[in-house]
Design a protein around this motif. Structure first.
Motif, short mmCIF file in Angstrom:
data_model
loop_
_atom_site.label_atom_id
_atom_site.label_comp_id
_atom_site.label_asym_id
_atom_site.label_seq_id
_atom_site.Cartn_x
_atom_site.Cartn_y
_atom_site.Cartn_z
N TYR A 191 0.84 -1.20 0.00
CA TYR A 191 0.00 0.00 0.00
C TYR A 191 0.88 1.26 0.00
O TYR A 191 0.58 2.24 -0.69
N LEU A 192 1.98 1.23 0.74
CA LEU A 192 2.89 2.38 0.81
C LEU A 192 3.57 2.66 -0.52
O LEU A 192 4.02 3.77 -0.76
N GLY A 193 3.63 1.67 -1.40
CA GLY A 193 4.25 1.85 -2.71
C GLY A 193 3.31 2.42 -3.77
O GLY A 193 3.76 2.77 -4.86
N ARG A 194 2.03 2.53 -3.46
CA ARG A 194 1.07 3.10 -4.42
C ARG A 194 1.47 4.54 -4.75
O ARG A 194 1.95 5.28 -3.89
N SER A 195 1.26 4.95 -5.98
CA SER A 195 1.65 6.31 -6.38
C SER A 195 0.92 7.36 -5.55
O SER A 195 1.51 8.37 -5.17
N GLU A 196 -0.36 7.12 -5.22
CA GLU A 196 -1.11 8.09 -4.41
C GLU A 196 -0.51 8.20 -3.01
O GLU A 196 -0.40 9.30 -2.46
N THR A 197 -0.10 7.08 -2.45
CA THR A 197 0.50 7.09 -1.12
C THR A 197 1.88 7.76 -1.16
O THR A 197 2.21 8.57 -0.29
N GLN A 198 2.65 7.44 -2.19
CA GLN A 198 3.96 8.07 -2.35
C GLN A 198 3.82 9.59 -2.49
O GLN A 198 4.60 10.35 -1.90
N ASN A 199 2.82 10.03 -3.24
CA ASN A 199 2.58 11.48 -3.39
C ASN A 199 2.23 12.11 -2.05
O ASN A 199 2.66 13.21 -1.74
N TRP A 200 1.43 11.40 -1.23
CA TRP A 200 1.08 11.91 0.09
C TRP A 200 2.34 12.04 0.94
O TRP A 200 2.54 13.05 1.62
N ILE A 201 3.17 11.01 0.92
CA ILE A 201 4.40 11.02 1.71
C ILE A 201 5.28 12.21 1.32
O ILE A 201 5.73 12.97 2.18
N ILE A 202 5.52 12.38 0.04
CA ILE A 202 6.37 13.47 -0.44
C ILE A 202 5.73 14.83 -0.14
O ILE A 202 6.40 15.77 0.28
#
Length: 192
Positions: A126-137
């Protein structure tokens, strides 16, 4: 995103709290010094060792058993997820049995779900999803170098399906990862 009624929306922090887990930083520089690193010993996972859901072991730092005992609260367990605290905060690694007992190093932080009703491998994917990555960044702080801290990680939103669906998702994605790794090795062999 349409979310089925049987799925829940929560945060990493709430998942950790429900399962008795934690989000914890690795040892600070005052606890682990450059002179503590040895050529042999227990590997220490540093930010430069983190890839896209894997650990790069080339030139990994190591410490002796005495320092491992002293820093026992930073030992990694199967199911932990490790992130860098600064720099490319989109990199992370899921800890498999192969890396159990290694140390979460300086400059990293660790997610441990505990006995949560969430499959840690599902969370890693789940952490590798592009939406999650965008949230992290987008939620990391800093302009010159992004910084990630335990408060930001705890606030990270997660969509959680029922446990059997989590396991099915993680299994399918794990099978695809295995196939990709096999193809990568075959290509390396062919190139050699």
């Amino acid at each position: 995103m349409n979310i089925p009624d049987t799925w829940i929306v929560t945060t990493v922090g709430k998942l950790c709290d429900q399962g008795g887990g934690s989000v914890q930083t690795g040892p600070f520089g005052s606890q682990l010094h450059a002179e503590d690193y040895k050529s042999d010993g227990v590997p220490v996972v540093m930010p430069q060792n983190l890839g896209r859901n894997k650990i790069e072991t080339t030139d990994i730092a190591r410490i002796d058993d005495q320092d491992v005992k002293r820093l026992a609260q930073h030992r990694l367990e199967t199911g932990d997820i490790v992130f860098p605290r600064r720099g490319d905060v989109s990199r992370y690694a899921y800890i498999t049995k192969e890396y159990e007992g290694w140390l979460c190093g300086t400059g990293c932080l660790r997610i441990r779900l505990g006995k949560s009703q969430v499959d840690p491998k599902y969370l890693a994917y789940y952490l590798g999803r592009s939406e999650t990555q965008n949230w992290i960044i987008g939620n990391a702080v800093g302009t010159t170098m992004l910084n990630f801290n335990t408060s930001i990680v705890r606030a990270l939103p997660v969509v959680v399906p029922p446990l059997d669906e989590q396991r099915a998702i993680a299994h399918i994605l794990g099978t695809l990862d295995d196939k990709i790794e096999l193809n990568r090795r075959m290509n390396a062999t062919l190139e050699a």
